[in-house]
Design a protein around this motif. Structure first.
Motif, short mmCIF file in Angstrom:
data_model
loop_
_atom_site.label_atom_id
_atom_site.label_comp_id
_atom_site.label_asym_id
_atom_site.label_seq_id
_atom_site.Cartn_x
_atom_site.Cartn_y
_atom_site.Cartn_z
N CYS A 162 2.23 1.03 -0.09
CA CYS A 162 2.78 1.05 -1.48
C CYS A 162 2.85 2.90 -1.14
CB CYS A 162 1.59 0.76 -2.35
SG CYS A 162 1.91 -1.22 -2.33
N LEU A 163 1.87 3.46 -0.49
CA LEU A 163 1.92 4.97 -0.16
C LEU A 163 2.46 4.87 0.82
CD1 LEU A 163 0.85 7.79 -0.86
CD2 LEU A 163 -0.60 7.45 1.31
N LEU A 164 3.48 4.74 1.96
CA LEU A 164 3.90 5.15 1.97
C LEU A 164 5.22 4.62 2.31
CD1 LEU A 164 4.55 6.66 5.27
CD2 LEU A 164 2.26 6.13 4.64
N TYR A 165 5.70 2.89 1.49
CA TYR A 165 7.22 2.52 0.94
C TYR A 165 7.31 3.67 -0.36
CZ TYR A 165 10.05 -0.86 -2.13
OH TYR A 165 10.73 -1.35 -2.69
N PHE A 166 6.72 3.76 -1.16
CA PHE A 166 7.17 4.87 -2.28
C PHE A 166 7.65 6.03 -1.51
CE2 PHE A 166 4.00 2.48 -4.77
CZ PHE A 166 4.70 1.42 -5.34
N ILE A 167 7.06 6.36 -0.72
CA ILE A 167 6.63 7.69 0.08
C ILE A 167 8.69 7.88 1.00
CG2 ILE A 167 7.12 9.78 2.21
CD1 ILE A 167 3.88 9.47 1.01
N THR A 168 9.08 6.50 1.40
CA THR A 168 10.17 7.02 2.28
C THR A 168 10.92 5.85 1.61
OG1 THR A 168 8.82 4.61 2.96
CG2 THR A 168 8.68 6.50 4.64
N ARG A 169 10.44 4.54 0.63
CA ARG A 169 11.90 4.02 -0.06
C ARG A 169 12.73 3.07 1.07
NH1 ARG A 169 10.18 3.87 -5.13
NH2 ARG A 169 9.78 5.76 -5.96
N SER A 170 11.29 2.31 1.83
CA SER A 170 11.54 1.38 2.59
C SER A 170 10.63 0.80 3.18
CB SER A 170 12.18 2.66 4.38
OG SER A 170 12.50 1.88 5.65
N ILE A 171 11.26 -0.31 3.59
CA ILE A 171 9.54 -1.76 3.41
C ILE A 171 9.37 -1.39 5.04
CG2 ILE A 171 9.48 -3.49 4.39
CD1 ILE A 171 11.19 -4.56 2.35
N TRP A 172 9.42 -0.29 6.01
CA TRP A 172 10.20 -0.19 7.38
C TRP A 172 8.78 0.82 7.20
CZ3 TRP A 172 10.02 -3.44 11.23
CH2 TRP A 172 10.99 -4.68 11.75
N GLY A 173 9.13 1.85 6.15
CA GLY A 173 7.62 2.89 6.32
C GLY A 173 6.58 2.44 6.03
N GLY A 174 6.94 1.04 4.84
CA GLY A 174 5.12 0.38 4.44
C GLY A 174 4.68 -0.17 5.18
N ALA A 175 5.29 -0.87 6.38
CA ALA A 175 4.92 -1.28 7.45
C ALA A 175 3.87 -0.10 8.91
CB ALA A 175 5.40 -2.12 8.70
N VAL A 176 4.78 0.84 8.37
CA VAL A 176 4.17 2.02 9.60
C VAL A 176 2.87 2.82 8.91
CG1 VAL A 176 4.27 4.64 10.01
CG2 VAL A 176 5.94 3.09 10.36
N GLY A 177 2.87 3.07 7.65
CA GLY A 177 1.45 2.86 6.65
C GLY A 177 0.36 2.40 7.34
N VAL A 178 0.64 0.16 7.07
CA VAL A 178 0.26 -0.18 7.99
C VAL A 178 -0.56 -0.23 9.19
CG1 VAL A 178 -0.44 -3.10 8.35
CG2 VAL A 178 0.70 -2.09 5.61
N ALA A 179 0.29 -0.44 10.00
CA ALA A 179 0.01 -0.05 11.59
C ALA A 179 -1.15 1.61 11.71
CB ALA A 179 1.47 0.17 12.00
N LEU A 180 -0.77 2.46 10.94
CA LEU A 180 -1.44 3.36 11.22
C LEU A 180 -3.21 3.29 11.14
CD1 LEU A 180 0.24 6.49 9.71
CD2 LEU A 180 0.72 5.63 11.86
#
Length: 272
Positions: free
Chosen positions: A39-57
């Motif tokens: 959610c944190l990366l998704y809200f920042i980037t407005r992208s599902i891929w951005g949210g996936a990066v937050g999980v992958a980190l």
């Protein structure tokens, strides 16, 4: 503000679940933390891929230690066991009970010994049982402020193959050589009698009859541990997991660092 509160709420919920004693709650807490990161990366980037990066980190966090401490480690090519005093039982609350249970099961005490691996102190209480044709050990590990204990039961068959049952809580940090088979039981299973029963079932499942097991020699147990470790080191040198250094030690190769990363990820998934 709503998005911030969602992330904060998920984080607090994850911490609360992770503080629970139940395995299911702890795993749910880990999944909730991954959801908060998404959610944190998704809200920042407005992208599902951005949210996936937050999980992958989270799964790339081990590389911090891999590229710093572990990359610089130098381990002895020939490590030797030496006789040591029994550590303070207060650091290893289950070790005393495990040793007592081994004696109750008819195992005789052989020796107390240990060695050091890259700052980790490993201490062994070794036992053997002629009728079971097995060697049992309580291993105490201590590094910095982290300490844990585990149990292993080992049998050798007539062909020289090693069969071992253990509640060691982590994935192995080196590849096992051919002829060595591990039966991992849950690390929560700390009762020696249960682990002995698991070992007997394991031998039966692998069709290793009792009359094919070699009788251990209590005078040779420590030497056997040293030879097995050197055999494992030689195997990992051959497959490229580790490489020799100029000072007679060995270190992890690039391939070895990726191998360790995979083992860390396994532990993260299994122990979360």
């Amino acid at each position: 503000m709503r998005e911030t509160l969602i992330v904060v709420g998920l984080t607090v919920l994850a911490i609360a679940l992770r503080s629970g004693r139940g395995n299911t709650m702890r795993k749910l807490g880990a999944l909730t933390m991954l959801g908060a990161s998404f959610c944190l990366l998704y809200f920042i980037t407005r992208s599902i891929w951005g949210g996936a990066v937050g999980v992958a980190l989270w799964f790339f966090l081990p590389w911090i230690e891999l590229l710093t401490r572990i990359r610089q480690m130098r381990l002895p090519l020939n490590n030797r066991l030496d006789h040591r005093e029994v550590p303070n039982p207060s650091f290893f609350p289950n070790a005393t009970e495990a040793a007592a249970a081994m004696e109750e099961a008819g195992f005789d005490h052989v020796s107390d010994c240990g060695w050091e691996w890259a700052g980790m102190q490993q201490f062994f209480q070794l036992f053997w049982h002629p009728e079971e044709r097995a060697v049992a050990a309580v291993c105490l590990c201590e590094q910095s402020d982290v300490a844990f204990a585990f149990i292993s039961i080992t049998s050798h068959d007539a062909d020289g193959k090693i069969w071992r049952t253990t509640n060691f809580p982590f994935a192995p940090t080196l590849r096992c050589p051919p002829g060595v088979s591990w039966n991992h039981v849950p690390c929560e299973r700390s009762c020696f009698h249960q682990i002995l029963a698991d070992h007997q079932k394991y031998l039966g499942r692998m069709r290793v009859p009792a009359d094919r097991l070699r009788m251990p020699d209590p005078e040779e147990i420590e030497d056997s541990i040293e030879r097995e470790m050197r055999r494992q080191v030689d195997h990992n040198l051959a497959v490229g997991i580790i490489r020799l250094t100029e000072d007679g030690h060995f270190k992890y190769s690039t391939r070895g660092l990726f191998f360790l990363w995979g083992q860390f990820v396994k532990d993260m998934i299994r122990l979360c």
